[in-house]
Design an enzyme around this catalytic site. Structure first.
Site, short mmCIF file in Angstrom:
data_model
loop_
_atom_site.label_atom_id
_atom_site.label_comp_id
_atom_site.label_asym_id
_atom_site.label_seq_id
_atom_site.Cartn_x
_atom_site.Cartn_y
_atom_site.Cartn_z
N CYS B 87 0.84 -1.20 0.00
CA CYS B 87 0.00 0.00 0.00
C CYS B 87 0.88 1.26 0.00
CB CYS B 87 -0.97 -0.05 1.18
SG CYS B 87 -2.34 1.12 1.03
N HIS B 195 -3.49 -5.54 1.11
CA HIS B 195 -2.81 -5.78 2.39
C HIS B 195 -2.79 -7.26 2.76
CE1 HIS B 195 -2.46 -1.57 3.93
NE2 HIS B 195 -3.43 -1.37 3.06
N GLU B 197 -1.17 -8.70 5.02
CA GLU B 197 -1.09 -8.90 6.49
C GLU B 197 -2.47 -8.89 7.13
OE1 GLU B 197 -0.48 -6.14 4.95
OE2 GLU B 197 -1.09 -4.38 6.12
#
Lengths: 100, 219
Positions: B87, B195, B197
């Protein structure tokens, strides 16, 4: 409009002003649409428009060329991303400047 | 797996702890590296996490690339070390010239925060080695400036050299050629807008990010 569309399709410049802009939207030569003004009022007045970003800064230099070169370097290194932006520089002497 | 990952923290980063948590959950070690550091320490890979490094005021990533740590990150990347930008981290990598192109405002001029579906286009990168070409992954996006763009020559080059790592199945932001993530020519630097994660545990709605961060832990 068929002819206008063909003209634009061939890459020629085409501008729609006010109602002309609305026509271009309806003709789908531009994306989007126009709604009635939010306040439901007809508006006729002067407005200021600005395209992109305007950054004002003060630099110290002995002459305009030096000032311009300094700002050009700032634009190259930081202020503008050449992939998505270009820039132009205008220099004016600051108030009290001896080398105006 | 005991790979040690350095997660860079700029003023305004906000996903660093999510990245550390996800890497630890996957069996790796992770440490935060403050942006003012001039050395990375003994790390095997580097992640630039999401957020708003230095506030995004001028342009996303524009100031972050001047953070002292970025010189060390550039040297680490030049030496072949794995570097991933997620990002805002992707935006920083493009501004730093470690990846080609730029990220501009989403085509719809809206901030978009939603699950996205990605297609893996190559497994020859530090972030996709454990995935399969054509595999679809559900990974969230969360950005205003995710609209990847570059000039035609660059686009042809990154396509020819198989540098597009991920494409959106449904383009959410107007990115050219549906590009969601790319790698550099050496394939050790990867940037992506989604993302991973945030998609490493079932409780988050998807574990599809685990294959990507798991790849990084093996890179």
């Amino acid at each position: 409009m068929d002819a206008v569309r063909a003209f634009a399709g061939a890459g020629n410049p085409l501008i729609g002003i006010c109602n002309g802009f609305q026509v271009l939207l309806e003709a789908e030569l531009l994306p989007g649409a126009m709604l009635r003004n939010r306040a439901l009022k007809y508006r006729c007045e002067h407005i200021h428009v600005r395209v992109g970003k305007s950054i004002r800064l003060v630099v110290e230099a002995n002459d305009e060329d030096t000032a311009r070169a300094q700002v050009a370097e700032m634009c190259d290194r930081l202020l503008a991303n050449p992939v998505i932006e270009d820039f132009s520089i205008s220099v004016v002497a600051a108030e009290g400047c001896r080398n105006a | 797996m005991s790979r040690r990952i350095g997660v860079v923290v700029f003023p305004g980063s906000n996903c660093e702890h999510d990245v550390v948590w996800a890497l630890q959950t996957l069996g790796g070690e992770a440490e935060l590296v403050w942006h003012a550091e001039t050395k990375l320490g003994a790390v095997d890979a580097v992640v630039l996490p999401g957020g708003f490094a230095h506030g995004d005021y001028l342009r996303t990533g524009a100031i972050a690339r001047f953070s002292p740590v970025m010189e060390a990150v550039s040297e680490f990347a030049a030496a072949g070390g794995p570097v991933v930008g997620i990002c805002n981290g992707f935006q920083v990598l493009t501004e730093a010239g470690l990846l080609p192109g730029a990220l501009q405002k989403n085509a719809g001029l809206k901030f978009r925060c939603e699950p996205s579906r990605l297609r893996v286009e190559t497994t020859d990168s530090v972030l996709s080695s454990r995935a399969a070409v054509g595999q679809e992954l559900s990974i969230p996006i969360n950005h205003f400036e995710g609209n990847f763009t570059c000039d035609k020559e660059t686009l042809a080059r990154i396509n020819d050299q198989d540098q597009v790592v991920f494409r959106y199945v449904e383009n959410p932001n107007g990115s050219v050629d549906d590009i969601a993530g790319i790698c550099n020519e050496a394939r050790n630097v990867v940037g992506l807008m989604p993302h991973p994660e945030r998609a490493c545990e079932a409780i988050l709605g998807s574990r599809d990010g685990a294959v990507l961060l798991g790849s990084l832990l093996e890179a």
